[in-house]
Motif scaffolding. Structure first.
Motif, PDB file in Angstrom:
ATOM      1  N   THR A   8      40.783  32.522  47.740  1.00 21.19           N
ATOM      2  CA  THR A   8      42.075  31.930  48.103  1.00 21.19           C
ATOM      3  C   THR A   8      43.231  32.766  47.562  1.00 21.19           C
ATOM      4  O   THR A   8      44.398  32.418  47.757  1.00 21.19           O
ATOM      5  N   GLY A   9      42.915  33.855  46.857  1.00 21.43           N
ATOM      6  CA  GLY A   9      43.958  34.716  46.291  1.00 21.43           C
ATOM      7  C   GLY A   9      44.252  35.908  47.189  1.00 21.43           C
ATOM      8  O   GLY A   9      43.716  36.030  48.301  1.00 21.43           O
ATOM      9  N   THR A  10      45.095  36.801  46.679  1.00 21.88           N
ATOM     10  CA  THR A  10      45.619  37.901  47.503  1.00 21.88           C
ATOM     11  C   THR A  10      44.504  38.842  47.960  1.00 21.88           C
ATOM     12  O   THR A  10      44.279  39.015  49.158  1.00 21.88           O
ATOM     13  N   ILE A  11      43.800  39.480  47.020  1.00 21.65           N
ATOM     14  CA  ILE A  11      42.826  40.500  47.412  1.00 21.65           C
ATOM     15  C   ILE A  11      41.576  39.858  48.013  1.00 21.65           C
ATOM     16  O   ILE A  11      41.084  40.296  49.057  1.00 21.65           O
ATOM     17  N   ALA A  45      32.907  26.019  43.378  1.00 17.31           N
ATOM     18  CA  ALA A  45      32.500  26.370  42.018  1.00 17.31           C
ATOM     19  C   ALA A  45      33.741  26.680  41.199  1.00 17.31           C
ATOM     20  O   ALA A  45      34.839  26.855  41.740  1.00 17.31           O
ATOM     21  N   ASP A  46      33.547  26.712  39.893  1.00 17.51           N
ATOM     22  CA  ASP A  46      34.648  27.012  38.966  1.00 17.51           C
ATOM     23  C   ASP A  46      34.129  28.003  37.936  1.00 17.51           C
ATOM     24  O   ASP A  46      33.012  27.848  37.441  1.00 17.51           O
ATOM     25  N   TYR A  47      34.940  29.024  37.635  1.00 19.91           N
ATOM     26  CA  TYR A  47      34.508  30.049  36.683  1.00 19.91           C
ATOM     27  C   TYR A  47      34.174  29.438  35.314  1.00 19.91           C
ATOM     28  O   TYR A  47      33.425  30.033  34.541  1.00 19.91           O
ATOM     29  N   ALA A  48      34.738  28.278  35.029  1.00 22.37           N
ATOM     30  CA  ALA A  48      34.511  27.647  33.732  1.00 22.37           C
ATOM     31  C   ALA A  48      33.270  26.755  33.732  1.00 22.37           C
ATOM     32  O   ALA A  48      32.969  26.119  32.723  1.00 22.37           O
ATOM     33  N   LEU A  65      34.206  40.376  42.449  1.00 17.67           N
ATOM     34  CA  LEU A  65      34.625  39.549  41.315  1.00 17.67           C
ATOM     35  C   LEU A  65      36.130  39.697  41.099  1.00 17.67           C
ATOM     36  O   LEU A  65      36.617  40.782  40.759  1.00 17.67           O
ATOM     37  N   ALA A  66      36.867  38.597  41.293  1.00 12.46           N
ATOM     38  CA  ALA A  66      38.321  38.609  41.079  1.00 12.46           C
ATOM     39  C   ALA A  66      38.698  37.388  40.263  1.00 12.46           C
ATOM     40  O   ALA A  66      38.484  36.258  40.704  1.00 12.46           O
ATOM     41  N   THR A  67      39.216  37.612  39.082  1.00  5.02           N
ATOM     42  CA  THR A  67      39.619  36.508  38.216  1.00  5.02           C
ATOM     43  C   THR A  67      41.142  36.544  38.050  1.00  5.02           C
ATOM     44  O   THR A  67      41.759  37.601  38.156  1.00  5.02           O
ATOM     45  N   SER A  96      39.901  45.027  38.657  1.00  3.55           N
ATOM     46  CA  SER A  96      40.486  45.188  37.317  1.00  3.55           C
ATOM     47  C   SER A  96      41.945  45.605  37.488  1.00  3.55           C
ATOM     48  O   SER A  96      42.617  45.148  38.419  1.00  3.55           O
ATOM     49  N   THR A  97      42.443  46.469  36.628  1.00  3.84           N
ATOM     50  CA  THR A  97      43.828  46.918  36.739  1.00  3.84           C
ATOM     51  C   THR A  97      43.935  48.353  36.270  1.00  3.84           C
ATOM     52  O   THR A  97      43.112  48.808  35.456  1.00  3.84           O
ATOM     53  N   ILE A  98      44.924  49.088  36.754  1.00  4.98           N
ATOM     54  CA  ILE A  98      45.021  50.517  36.467  1.00  4.98           C
ATOM     55  C   ILE A  98      45.284  50.733  34.969  1.00  4.98           C
ATOM     56  O   ILE A  98      46.064  49.995  34.363  1.00  4.98           O
TER      57      ILE A  98
HETATM   58  N1  LIG Z   1      49.350  41.512  40.970  1.00  5.97           N
HETATM   59  C1  LIG Z   1      49.228  42.773  40.619  1.00  5.97           C
HETATM   60  O1  LIG Z   1      50.147  43.579  40.756  1.00  5.97           O
HETATM   61  C2  LIG Z   1      47.916  43.259  40.057  1.00  5.97           C
HETATM   62  C3  LIG Z   1      47.765  44.626  39.837  1.00  5.97           C
HETATM   63  C4  LIG Z   1      46.552  45.089  39.303  1.00  5.97           C
HETATM   64  C5  LIG Z   1      45.520  44.189  39.043  1.00  5.97           C
HETATM   65  N2  LIG Z   1      45.705  42.862  39.285  1.00  5.97           N
HETATM   66  C6  LIG Z   1      44.605  41.947  38.985  1.00  5.97           C
HETATM   67  O2  LIG Z   1      44.256  41.231  40.149  1.00  5.97           O
HETATM   68  C7  LIG Z   1      43.647  39.995  39.748  1.00  5.97           C
HETATM   69  C8  LIG Z   1      44.201  38.864  40.586  1.00  5.97           C
HETATM   70  O3  LIG Z   1      43.880  39.126  41.913  1.00  5.97           O
HETATM   71  P1  LIG Z   1      44.692  38.461  43.091  1.00  5.97           P
HETATM   72  O4  LIG Z   1      46.150  38.747  42.895  1.00  5.97           O
HETATM   73  O5  LIG Z   1      44.030  38.850  44.342  1.00  5.97           O
HETATM   74  O6  LIG Z   1      44.398  36.934  42.795  1.00  5.97           O
HETATM   75  P2  LIG Z   1      45.420  35.726  42.810  1.00  5.97           P
HETATM   76  O7  LIG Z   1      46.184  35.779  44.098  1.00  5.97           O
HETATM   77  O8  LIG Z   1      46.129  35.701  41.501  1.00  5.97           O
HETATM   78  O9  LIG Z   1      44.404  34.514  42.891  1.00  5.97           O
HETATM   79  C9  LIG Z   1      43.502  34.207  41.853  1.00  5.97           C
HETATM   80  C10 LIG Z   1      42.224  33.707  42.474  1.00  5.97           C
HETATM   81  O10 LIG Z   1      41.319  33.312  41.419  1.00  5.97           O
HETATM   82  C11 LIG Z   1      40.886  31.989  41.672  1.00  5.97           C
HETATM   83  N3  LIG Z   1      40.605  31.280  40.430  1.00  5.97           N
HETATM   84  C12 LIG Z   1      41.421  31.178  39.348  1.00  5.97           C
HETATM   85  N4  LIG Z   1      40.825  30.451  38.399  1.00  5.97           N
HETATM   86  C13 LIG Z   1      39.608  30.076  38.895  1.00  5.97           C
HETATM   87  C14 LIG Z   1      38.533  29.291  38.386  1.00  5.97           C
HETATM   88  N5  LIG Z   1      38.588  28.766  37.144  1.00  5.97           N
HETATM   89  N6  LIG Z   1      37.437  29.126  39.150  1.00  5.97           N
HETATM   90  C15 LIG Z   1      37.383  29.651  40.407  1.00  5.97           C
HETATM   91  N7  LIG Z   1      38.390  30.393  40.953  1.00  5.97           N
HETATM   92  C16 LIG Z   1      39.482  30.598  40.203  1.00  5.97           C
HETATM   93  C17 LIG Z   1      42.047  31.351  42.384  1.00  5.97           C
HETATM   94  O11 LIG Z   1      41.619  30.172  43.014  1.00  5.97           O
HETATM   95  P3  LIG Z   1      42.628  28.906  43.235  1.00  5.97           P
HETATM   96  O12 LIG Z   1      43.287  29.185  44.560  1.00  5.97           O
HETATM   97  O13 LIG Z   1      41.727  27.746  43.230  1.00  5.97           O
HETATM   98  O14 LIG Z   1      43.620  28.920  42.105  1.00  5.97           O
HETATM   99  C18 LIG Z   1      42.438  32.472  43.343  1.00  5.97           C
HETATM  100  O15 LIG Z   1      41.585  32.532  44.453  1.00  5.97           O
HETATM  101  C19 LIG Z   1      43.941  39.817  38.252  1.00  5.97           C
HETATM  102  O16 LIG Z   1      42.763  40.053  37.547  1.00  5.97           O
HETATM  103  C20 LIG Z   1      44.983  40.875  37.978  1.00  5.97           C
HETATM  104  O17 LIG Z   1      44.909  41.356  36.643  1.00  5.97           O
HETATM  105  C21 LIG Z   1      46.857  42.378  39.792  1.00  5.97           C
END
Ligand SMILES: NC(=O)c1ccc[n+]([C@@H]2O[C@H](COP(=O)([O-])OP(=O)(O)OC[C@H]3O[C@@H](n4cnc5c(N)ncnc54)[C@H](OP(=O)(O)O)[C@@H]3O)[C@@H](O)[C@H]2O)c1
Length: 282
Positions: A8-11, A45-48, A65-67, A96-98
């Motif tokens: 449900t997140g961006t990537i 499911a939930d990561y916790a 894997l995206a957290t 991960s992240t750069i």
């Molecule tokens: N934004 C940036 O510029 C950037 C740059 C480099 C790296 N990153 C890394 O990218 C990652 C985030 O990726 P994103 O931006 O694609 O994601 P995101 O849009 O922040 O969405 C987070 C995703 O994780 C899920 N999630 C969170 N907690 C959860 C749980 N307890 N159990 C199951 N699912 C859970 C969320 O589900 P729900 O919809 O249920 O909340 C959602 O699908 C981070 O690790 C960040 O460090 C980000």
């Protein structure tokens, strides 16, 4: 079966759409099935909750894997890697992240390091995706742009190789579905170094009207985040990252995206043109 977390997140959302569009067998792990992207099998499911993870990974051959960025990230990464290993998953691709040069402040990528180590030590084929800041982070400016308010600039004239999240997802799909990425860390950037004023100028050009920025020092931005209810540890890490960018400590452009995808990485202007309605409201 490919399992997509963070769907449900961006990537994860883009990865799911790309894979289902190719007809690959895909399952998404979501907390709320009502918000799952269409076209994939769904498991709640939930990561916790380790038991829910065991069910989600059952029968899976490869996993993305995206957290979420926050203090729980290391524990969530470790739980996902453990579930993948226990289920006999063959390949994992971790978002991960750069890496950034040490600045004396907190490392904005520190929360990812335990998960990176666990992935590499897990006995499964692994790939780390280490993207730069996403072009989509500028969606945080959408309301200011729509209402004519100045856009807060936390990073001055500091530049960063902002990456289109669709390119990150396309590399994830390559790593999940083709050989040659095992044991590799991919630093993913856009094609150019851009500052916040550069990005705002691009939006102004596309919208055909002037836009203003207002400089907000990282410490003030941190205090605003905390006042708005953010976790203070998260706000400290974010402020550390903004200060690093402002001071010119950003990593540079890499050729990883064009090398893997066989085409240029998308510019910020391309991303902005494709998402302009978010800034106009229609
Ligand atoms: N934004 C940036 O510029 C950037 C740059 C480099 C790296 N990153 C890394 O990218 C990652 C985030 O990726 P994103 O931006 O694609 O994601 P995101 O849009 O922040 O969405 C987070 C995703 O994780 C899920 N999630 C969170 N907690 C959860 C749980 N307890 N159990 C199951 N699912 C859970 C969320 O589900 P729900 O919809 O249920 O909340 C959602 O699908 C981070 O690790 C960040 O460090 C980000």
């Amino acid at each position: 079966m490919i399992l997509i977390t963070g769907a449900t997140g961006t990537i994860g959302g883009h990865v799911t759409r790309l894979l289902t569009g190719r007809g690959e067998p895909v399952r998404v792990l979501v907390r709320d099935p009502a918000r799952a992207p269409a076209g994939a099998g769904v498991v709640r499911a939930d990561y916790a909750d380790p038991r829910s993870l065991a069910a989600a990974f059952d029968g899976v051959t490869a996993a993305f894997l995206a957290t979420a960025f926050g203090p729980a990230l290391p524990a969530h990464d470790l739980a996902l890697v453990e579930a993948a290993r226990a289920a006999g998953v063959k390949k994992v691709v971790k978002l991960s992240t750069i890496p950034v040069a040490a600045t004396g402040g907190a490392d904005p990528g520190a929360w990812h390091r335990p998960g990176e180590r666990a992935v590499a030590a897990g006995g499964l084929a692994w790939t780390l995706l280490r993207p730069a800041g996403f072009a989509s982070n500028s969606l945080a400016w959408a309301e200011a742009v729509r209402t004519g308010a100045p856009i807060p600039n936390f990073t001055g004239d500091g530049t960063h190789p902002v990456v289109d999240p669709r390119d990150v997802a396309a590399v994830a799909v390559a790593a999940l579905t083709s050989p040659g990425h095992e044991g590799r860390s991919h630093d993913l950037t856009g094609p150019a170094m851009v500052s916040v004023p550069d990005q705002v100028a691009t939006l102004a050009r596309l919208l055909g009207r002037p836009l203003e920025t207002v400089d907000v020092p990282a410490a003030a931005a941190r205090d605003q985040m905390v006042a708005a209810g953010a976790d203070p540890v998260l706000a400290d890490l974010a402020a550390s990252g903004w200060a690093m960018l402002r001071d010119g400590g950003s990593p540079g452009v890499t050729d990883t995206v064009p090398r893997i995808l066989g085409r240029p990485a998308a510019t910020y202007a391309t991303w902005a043109a494709d998402h302009l309605t978010a800034f106009t409201g229609n």
